[in-house]
Design a protein around this motif. Structure first.
Motif, PDB file in Angstrom:
ATOM      1  N   ALA A  26       0.837  -1.208   0.000  1.00  0.00           N
ATOM      2  CA  ALA A  26       0.000   0.000   0.000  1.00  0.00           C
ATOM      3  C   ALA A  26       0.868   1.253   0.000  1.00  0.00           C
ATOM      4  CB  ALA A  26      -0.929  -0.013   1.209  1.00  0.00           C
ATOM      5  N   SER A  27       1.979   1.202   0.738  1.00  0.00           N
ATOM      6  CA  SER A  27       2.851   2.374   0.834  1.00  0.00           C
ATOM      7  C   SER A  27       3.461   2.706  -0.526  1.00  0.00           C
ATOM      8  CB  SER A  27       3.950   2.131   1.869  1.00  0.00           C
ATOM      9  OG  SER A  27       4.943   1.258   1.342  1.00  0.00           O
ATOM     10  N   GLN A  28       3.422   1.742  -1.451  1.00  0.00           N
ATOM     11  CA  GLN A  28       3.980   1.992  -2.781  1.00  0.00           C
ATOM     12  C   GLN A  28       2.891   1.990  -3.848  1.00  0.00           C
ATOM     13  OE1 GLN A  28       7.707   0.416  -3.570  1.00  0.00           O
ATOM     14  NE2 GLN A  28       8.251   0.142  -1.435  1.00  0.00           N
ATOM     15  N   GLY A  29       1.639   2.068  -3.402  1.00  0.00           N
ATOM     16  CA  GLY A  29       0.543   2.137  -4.361  1.00  0.00           C
ATOM     17  C   GLY A  29       0.258   0.825  -5.074  1.00  0.00           C
ATOM     18  N   ALA A  30       0.707  -0.284  -4.512  1.00  0.00           N
ATOM     19  CA  ALA A  30       0.462  -1.589  -5.146  1.00  0.00           C
ATOM     20  C   ALA A  30      -0.583  -2.364  -4.340  1.00  0.00           C
ATOM     21  CB  ALA A  30       1.757  -2.395  -5.225  1.00  0.00           C
ATOM     22  N   THR A  31      -1.235  -3.297  -4.980  1.00  0.00           N
ATOM     23  CA  THR A  31      -2.194  -4.155  -4.285  1.00  0.00           C
ATOM     24  C   THR A  31      -1.702  -5.591  -4.311  1.00  0.00           C
ATOM     25  OG1 THR A  31      -3.440  -4.396  -6.333  1.00  0.00           O
ATOM     26  CG2 THR A  31      -4.197  -2.698  -4.790  1.00  0.00           C
ATOM     27  N   VAL A  32      -2.196  -6.363  -3.345  1.00  0.00           N
ATOM     28  CA  VAL A  32      -1.717  -7.729  -3.161  1.00  0.00           C
ATOM     29  C   VAL A  32      -2.793  -8.729  -3.554  1.00  0.00           C
ATOM     30  CG1 VAL A  32      -0.879  -9.413  -1.473  1.00  0.00           C
ATOM     31  CG2 VAL A  32      -0.256  -6.984  -1.242  1.00  0.00           C
ATOM     32  N   ALA A  33      -2.452  -9.669  -4.428  1.00  0.00           N
ATOM     33  CA  ALA A  33      -3.318 -10.823  -4.685  1.00  0.00           C
ATOM     34  C   ALA A  33      -2.774 -11.972  -3.847  1.00  0.00           C
ATOM     35  CB  ALA A  33      -3.303 -11.178  -6.167  1.00  0.00           C
ATOM     36  N   TRP A  34      -3.596 -12.481  -2.943  1.00  0.00           N
ATOM     37  CA  TRP A  34      -3.138 -13.503  -1.995  1.00  0.00           C
ATOM     38  C   TRP A  34      -3.272 -14.881  -2.627  1.00  0.00           C
ATOM     39  CZ3 TRP A  34      -1.353 -12.100   2.957  1.00  0.00           C
ATOM     40  CH2 TRP A  34      -1.484 -10.735   3.264  1.00  0.00           C
ATOM     41  N   ARG A  35      -2.175 -15.601  -2.721  1.00  0.00           N
ATOM     42  CA  ARG A  35      -2.157 -16.894  -3.383  1.00  0.00           C
ATOM     43  C   ARG A  35      -1.576 -17.951  -2.450  1.00  0.00           C
ATOM     44  NH1 ARG A  35      -4.987 -14.656  -6.171  1.00  0.00           N
ATOM     45  NH2 ARG A  35      -4.897 -14.147  -8.396  1.00  0.00           N
ATOM     46  N   VAL A  36      -2.471 -18.645  -1.772  1.00  0.00           N
ATOM     47  CA  VAL A  36      -2.006 -19.694  -0.870  1.00  0.00           C
ATOM     48  C   VAL A  36      -1.662 -20.940  -1.684  1.00  0.00           C
ATOM     49  CG1 VAL A  36      -4.273 -20.728  -0.426  1.00  0.00           C
ATOM     50  CG2 VAL A  36      -2.524 -20.795   1.361  1.00  0.00           C
ATOM     51  N   PHE A  37      -0.700 -21.708  -1.218  1.00  0.00           N
ATOM     52  CA  PHE A  37      -0.419 -23.005  -1.841  1.00  0.00           C
ATOM     53  C   PHE A  37       0.194 -23.921  -0.794  1.00  0.00           C
ATOM     54  CE2 PHE A  37       4.288 -23.098  -2.705  1.00  0.00           C
ATOM     55  CZ  PHE A  37       4.596 -21.837  -2.230  1.00  0.00           C
ATOM     56  N   LEU A  38       0.401 -25.164  -1.181  1.00  0.00           N
ATOM     57  CA  LEU A  38       0.979 -26.149  -0.253  1.00  0.00           C
ATOM     58  C   LEU A  38       2.399 -26.480  -0.676  1.00  0.00           C
ATOM     59  CD1 LEU A  38      -2.035 -28.637   0.118  1.00  0.00           C
ATOM     60  CD2 LEU A  38      -1.424 -26.725   1.629  1.00  0.00           C
ATOM     61  N   LEU A  39       3.336 -26.391   0.250  1.00  0.00           N
ATOM     62  CA  LEU A  39       4.722 -26.745  -0.073  1.00  0.00           C
ATOM     63  C   LEU A  39       4.921 -28.252  -0.132  1.00  0.00           C
ATOM     64  CD1 LEU A  39       6.951 -24.233   1.921  1.00  0.00           C
ATOM     65  CD2 LEU A  39       6.961 -24.607  -0.544  1.00  0.00           C
ATOM     66  N   GLY A  40       4.113 -29.005   0.621  1.00  0.00           N
ATOM     67  CA  GLY A  40       4.294 -30.457   0.701  1.00  0.00           C
ATOM     68  C   GLY A  40       4.439 -31.130  -0.660  1.00  0.00           C
ATOM     69  N   PRO A  41       3.481 -30.934  -1.566  1.00  0.00           N
ATOM     70  CA  PRO A  41       3.592 -31.587  -2.873  1.00  0.00           C
ATOM     71  C   PRO A  41       4.837 -31.139  -3.644  1.00  0.00           C
ATOM     72  CG  PRO A  41       1.369 -30.754  -2.514  1.00  0.00           C
ATOM     73  CD  PRO A  41       2.199 -30.238  -1.397  1.00  0.00           C
TER      74      PRO A  41
END
Lengths: 202, 202
Positions: A26-41
């Motif tokens: 936000a401090s740099q005017g950008a937005t975040v797309a949250w992308r969860v994933f699993l490291l196990g596989p």
């Protein structure tokens, strides 16, 4: 500009990154797309049946001390989880299914707090419910939705997408075609989100 | 204050670190103790018979792009070595045996330039000789000294000392009892060399 923040709930370095990425963006005017994933596989595909921090003790010992220094600098509480790595399967299904919800970033941070501040079992539905309540949501409803076959499939597909994008660890940030790995690359990733750096003058 | 800079001539991230550590330390009133070691024995002890960047292709692909970005930012030339990792055994024996020599830091940088700017075989005595000449030394004399049994033993012992200090990768910086791993921890290591950070105020 939009950055994709790829994270896994069991991942240690994802903790400080998840706690600060939204404000930093936000401090740099950008937005975040949250992308969860699993490291196990992804780890299993590399022949690992556990976290490399457990498989390689010197690396693991270093990581815990390094994380301690990072959290101290960021003024984040850190209580080393009594189980590591924890599997955040249910929480991940929630985060995948509801990735666009306004409460999602807060929920993600609550899960990290549960794991790394409060040493709670984030695999337990009761912990996930607690995190949902804390962001004002109805846990029963959301947990049911996250356990539907389509929601499970969505997380599987997102994990495959991570691998396809060349992701091999967490946290990772994708900015356009550039990949950045690690909490310590957040600032660089956000600089890229404002456009690639000018070619150096020699 | 003194920092120990632990490096390996084949290591990619050691290249930008070695090129900048002395100036960075000097700017903060710190001095650098140059500590060469071999990653091979440490990797073999972890069950790897090659660089993890070769064993794990996604990680390797990321590293090369990451290194490219780092070198661009630091205005360092980078030509991806046609052989990776290169074994810098002879150069390491020189750097170990003559670690206190005034010409040593310059020699270390010349070896990194040979490997990562000029794609030269740093295992070849002729390349090591070229690097020595460039820092005003007599190569025949120094190379002979570096191949004496005692010099070989000194490098073995120093590599064992690296393992004993918990080092598992390069570059690493030791400041007192603190270990820092990676080119991206140089600044933090140097801050520590001026004294540990004050405890955070909440």
């Amino acid at each position: 500009m939009n950055i994709q923040f790829w994270f896994e709930f069991g991942s240690t370095y994802s903790y400080p990154a998840a706690m600060r990425v939204e404000a930093l963006a936000a401090s740099q005017g950008a937005t975040v797309a949250w992308r969860v994933f699993l490291l196990g596989p992804l780890f299993r595909a590399q022949g690992w049946n556990d976290s490399p921090f457990n498989l390689y003790p010197a690396k693991g010992q270093y990581m815990w001390r390094d994380l301690e220094r990072i959290c101290q600098r960021l003024q984040l509480t850190l209580k080393r989880p009594s189980v590591f790595p924890r599997t955040g399967l249910l929480a991940s299904r929630v985060a995948c299914q509801f990735s666009e919800a306004a409460w999602l970033p807060g929920f993600v941070r609550e899960v990290y707090r549960a794991n790394f501040e409060d040493d709670l079992d984030i695999a337990a539905p009761s912990t996930v419910a607690r995190c949902l309540v804390r962001v004002g949501q109805n846990p029963a409803e959301i947990i049911s939705a996250a356990q539907l076959p389509a929601a499970k499939e969505q997380l599987r597909a997102q994990t495959q997408e991570a691998a396809r994008r060349g992701i091999f660890g967490a946290p990772s940030v994708v900015v356009g075609r550039e990949l950045f790995w690690g909490n310590d690359r957040l600032e660089e990733a956000l600089s890229w989100s404002a456009g690639p750096p000018a070619p150096p003058r020699r």
